[in-house]
Design a protein around this motif. Structure first.
Motif, PDB file in Angstrom:
ATOM      1  N   GLY A  95       0.815  -1.205   0.000  1.00  0.00           N
ATOM      2  CA  GLY A  95       0.000   0.000   0.000  1.00  0.00           C
ATOM      3  C   GLY A  95       0.846   1.251   0.000  1.00  0.00           C
ATOM      4  O   GLY A  95       2.086   1.201  -0.062  1.00  0.00           O
ATOM      5  N   GLY A  96       0.160   2.387   0.079  1.00  0.00           N
ATOM      6  CA  GLY A  96       0.868   3.654   0.097  1.00  0.00           C
ATOM      7  C   GLY A  96       0.008   4.773   0.632  1.00  0.00           C
ATOM      8  O   GLY A  96      -1.218   4.666   0.708  1.00  0.00           O
ATOM      9  N   SER A  97       0.660   5.862   1.035  1.00  0.00           N
ATOM     10  CA  SER A  97       0.005   7.060   1.546  1.00  0.00           C
ATOM     11  C   SER A  97       0.653   8.263   0.881  1.00  0.00           C
ATOM     12  O   SER A  97       1.862   8.486   1.025  1.00  0.00           O
ATOM     13  N   LEU A  98      -0.151   9.025   0.122  1.00  0.00           N
ATOM     14  CA  LEU A  98       0.343  10.177  -0.621  1.00  0.00           C
ATOM     15  C   LEU A  98      -0.160  11.454   0.037  1.00  0.00           C
ATOM     16  O   LEU A  98      -1.367  11.704   0.077  1.00  0.00           O
ATOM     17  N   ASN A  99       0.772  12.273   0.543  1.00  0.00           N
ATOM     18  CA  ASN A  99       0.392  13.510   1.214  1.00  0.00           C
ATOM     19  C   ASN A  99       0.142  14.627   0.208  1.00  0.00           C
ATOM     20  O   ASN A  99       0.875  14.786  -0.760  1.00  0.00           O
ATOM     21  N   PHE A 106       4.664   7.748   1.907  1.00  0.00           N
ATOM     22  CA  PHE A 106       5.373   6.482   2.086  1.00  0.00           C
ATOM     23  C   PHE A 106       4.658   5.344   1.359  1.00  0.00           C
ATOM     24  O   PHE A 106       3.468   5.425   1.038  1.00  0.00           O
ATOM     25  N   ALA A 107       5.433   4.294   1.091  1.00  0.00           N
ATOM     26  CA  ALA A 107       4.917   3.041   0.545  1.00  0.00           C
ATOM     27  C   ALA A 107       5.257   1.940   1.544  1.00  0.00           C
ATOM     28  O   ALA A 107       6.275   2.006   2.239  1.00  0.00           O
ATOM     29  N   TYR A 108       4.399   0.922   1.617  1.00  0.00           N
ATOM     30  CA  TYR A 108       4.610  -0.095   2.646  1.00  0.00           C
ATOM     31  C   TYR A 108       4.192  -1.474   2.164  1.00  0.00           C
ATOM     32  O   TYR A 108       3.482  -1.631   1.154  1.00  0.00           O
ATOM     33  N   ALA A 109       4.621  -2.498   2.905  1.00  0.00           N
ATOM     34  CA  ALA A 109       4.244  -3.891   2.652  1.00  0.00           C
ATOM     35  C   ALA A 109       4.280  -4.626   3.973  1.00  0.00           C
ATOM     36  O   ALA A 109       4.988  -4.224   4.911  1.00  0.00           O
ATOM     37  N   GLY A 110       3.512  -5.708   4.065  1.00  0.00           N
ATOM     38  CA  GLY A 110       3.493  -6.467   5.310  1.00  0.00           C
ATOM     39  C   GLY A 110       2.419  -7.524   5.307  1.00  0.00           C
ATOM     40  O   GLY A 110       2.010  -8.032   4.254  1.00  0.00           O
ATOM     41  N   ALA A 130       7.967   0.146   5.909  1.00  0.00           N
ATOM     42  CA  ALA A 130       7.634   1.235   4.994  1.00  0.00           C
ATOM     43  C   ALA A 130       8.890   2.006   4.607  1.00  0.00           C
ATOM     44  O   ALA A 130       9.807   2.156   5.415  1.00  0.00           O
ATOM     45  N   ILE A 131       8.905   2.500   3.380  1.00  0.00           N
ATOM     46  CA  ILE A 131       9.934   3.430   2.936  1.00  0.00           C
ATOM     47  C   ILE A 131       9.260   4.787   2.724  1.00  0.00           C
ATOM     48  O   ILE A 131       8.088   4.849   2.336  1.00  0.00           O
ATOM     49  N   HIS A 132       9.985   5.887   2.982  1.00  0.00           N
ATOM     50  CA  HIS A 132       9.349   7.205   2.958  1.00  0.00           C
ATOM     51  C   HIS A 132      10.261   8.236   2.315  1.00  0.00           C
ATOM     52  O   HIS A 132      11.461   8.003   2.101  1.00  0.00           O
ATOM     53  N   ASN A 133       9.675   9.402   2.017  1.00  0.00           N
ATOM     54  CA  ASN A 133      10.445  10.497   1.440  1.00  0.00           C
ATOM     55  C   ASN A 133      10.600  11.660   2.420  1.00  0.00           C
ATOM     56  O   ASN A 133      10.924  12.776   2.024  1.00  0.00           O
ATOM     57  N   GLY A 134      10.371  11.392   3.718  1.00  0.00           N
ATOM     58  CA  GLY A 134      10.445  12.435   4.737  1.00  0.00           C
ATOM     59  C   GLY A 134      11.854  12.700   5.222  1.00  0.00           C
ATOM     60  O   GLY A 134      12.835  12.116   4.745  1.00  0.00           O
ATOM     61  N   GLU A 135      11.956  13.579   6.214  1.00  0.00           N
ATOM     62  CA  GLU A 135      13.253  13.947   6.792  1.00  0.00           C
ATOM     63  C   GLU A 135      13.752  12.847   7.718  1.00  0.00           C
ATOM     64  O   GLU A 135      12.975  12.236   8.453  1.00  0.00           O
ATOM     65  N   LYS A 136      15.065  12.611   7.695  1.00  0.00           N
ATOM     66  CA  LYS A 136      15.650  11.577   8.536  1.00  0.00           C
ATOM     67  C   LYS A 136      16.365  12.138   9.754  1.00  0.00           C
ATOM     68  O   LYS A 136      16.595  11.417  10.722  1.00  0.00           O
ATOM     69  N   ASN A 137      16.752  13.415   9.746  1.00  0.00           N
ATOM     70  CA  ASN A 137      17.437  13.999  10.889  1.00  0.00           C
ATOM     71  C   ASN A 137      16.863  15.387  11.159  1.00  0.00           C
ATOM     72  O   ASN A 137      16.196  15.979  10.308  1.00  0.00           O
ATOM     73  N   PRO A 138      17.097  15.931  12.349  1.00  0.00           N
ATOM     74  CA  PRO A 138      16.459  17.190  12.739  1.00  0.00           C
ATOM     75  C   PRO A 138      17.103  18.439  12.159  1.00  0.00           C
ATOM     76  O   PRO A 138      16.586  19.538  12.344  1.00  0.00           O
ATOM     77  N   TYR A 139      18.223  18.303  11.428  1.00  0.00           N
ATOM     78  CA  TYR A 139      18.932  19.475  10.952  1.00  0.00           C
ATOM     79  C   TYR A 139      18.320  19.963   9.631  1.00  0.00           C
ATOM     80  O   TYR A 139      18.124  19.196   8.702  1.00  0.00           O
ATOM     81  N   GLY A 140      17.999  21.247   9.578  1.00  0.00           N
ATOM     82  CA  GLY A 140      17.428  21.816   8.369  1.00  0.00           C
ATOM     83  C   GLY A 140      15.969  21.502   8.169  1.00  0.00           C
ATOM     84  O   GLY A 140      15.453  21.619   7.054  1.00  0.00           O
ATOM     85  N   PHE A 154       9.498   0.622  10.602  1.00  0.00           N
ATOM     86  CA  PHE A 154       8.450  -0.345  10.915  1.00  0.00           C
ATOM     87  C   PHE A 154       7.087   0.347  10.767  1.00  0.00           C
ATOM     88  O   PHE A 154       6.954   1.535  11.047  1.00  0.00           O
ATOM     89  N   ARG A 155       6.089  -0.400  10.342  1.00  0.00           N
ATOM     90  CA  ARG A 155       4.723   0.137  10.259  1.00  0.00           C
ATOM     91  C   ARG A 155       3.760  -0.847  10.917  1.00  0.00           C
ATOM     92  O   ARG A 155       3.771  -2.045  10.636  1.00  0.00           O
ATOM     93  N   GLU A 156       2.920  -0.308  11.809  1.00  0.00           N
ATOM     94  CA  GLU A 156       1.854  -1.091  12.429  1.00  0.00           C
ATOM     95  C   GLU A 156       0.540  -0.356  12.215  1.00  0.00           C
ATOM     96  O   GLU A 156       0.508   0.873  12.173  1.00  0.00           O
ATOM     97  N   SER A 157      -0.542  -1.095  12.099  1.00  0.00           N
ATOM     98  CA  SER A 157      -1.855  -0.460  11.964  1.00  0.00           C
ATOM     99  C   SER A 157      -2.928  -1.307  12.628  1.00  0.00           C
ATOM    100  O   SER A 157      -2.761  -2.520  12.814  1.00  0.00           O
ATOM    101  N   GLY A 158      -4.031  -0.643  12.987  1.00  0.00           N
ATOM    102  CA  GLY A 158      -5.196  -1.319  13.534  1.00  0.00           C
ATOM    103  C   GLY A 158      -6.451  -0.727  12.935  1.00  0.00           C
ATOM    104  O   GLY A 158      -6.513   0.483  12.681  1.00  0.00           O
TER     105      GLY A 158
END
Length: 200
Positions: A95-99, A106-110, A130-140, A154-158
């Motif tokens: 699946g995926g989630s497009l903002n 992000f895109a995910y599988a499980g 999940a893999i994502h296109n977001g920021e990985k560190n707090p700088y900038g 990791f991705r969990e859902s209910g």
């Protein structure tokens, strides 16, 4: 007189035996519907589409931000002979989630486990990555991004759902992405939303 009676009885016996033989032959002959054509098992189990609110309690959802979500669930890899055991056999998913606002997508599988509470209501849990296109560190960081530390996460859902018919269902879903301490900046990302599902 007696010969006429005997002849009549002979004809009756002959007709009865002939009819019995015909019925017996018909019984042995396979009916065209006796062996229904084998159906090819479907690879796909369900398709879902919906919307979610982006991280309502975090910086990515501070001003309100929404996502378009989609998910495909595949058929169980094998089946169990009893219903109770079959509940513990998961369905694979992607699946995926497009903002909509340029924040983390992000895109995910499980794997997904679905439990029927009644013929109408069900609950569900899933676990994967999940893999994502977001920021990985707090700088900038901009004011609308959350530092997620690394990728993949990791991705969990209910979910809690209602079946509207044999094919259609609706469900409310909460999902969480995090690195579980595998790298720095581990606040994670939590989205809540609703989806419509179509079962094949």
């Amino acid at each position: 007189m007696r010969s006429g009676i005997a002849t009549g009885l002979g004809l009756l016996v002959f007709t009865t035996l002939g009819a019995s033989g015909a019925h017996a032959a018909d019984a042995k002959r396979p009916s065209p519907t006796a062996y229904p054509a084998a159906t090819q098992p479907s690879l796909l189990s369900e398709f879902r589409i919906g919307f979610s609110a982006q991280d309502p309690w975090g910086p990515e959802g501070r001003d309100g931000s929404a996502n378009l979500t989609g998910e495909i669930l595949f058929a169980k890899p094998f089946t169990a002979s009893d219903l109770f055991t079959s509940y513990f056999i998961p369905r694979p998913h992607i699946g995926g989630s497009l903002n909509f606002d340029g924040r983390t997508s992000f895109a995910y599988a499980g794997l997904t486990w679905t439990f029927n509470l009644t013929p109408t209501f069900f609950v569900e849990g899933s676990l994967g990555g999940a893999i994502h296109n977001g920021e990985k560190n707090p700088y900038g960081l901009s004011g609308h991004h959350q530092a997620l530390g690394c990728s993949p996460l990791f991705r969990e859902s209910g979910s809690v759902g209602v079946r509207l018919s044999a094919n259609w269902s609706v469900m409310a879903t909460v999902e969480h992405l995090s690195n579980a301490g595998a790298c720095s900046e581990n606040r994670g990302l939590t989205n809540i939303g609703a989806r419509v599902g179509y079962t094949f």
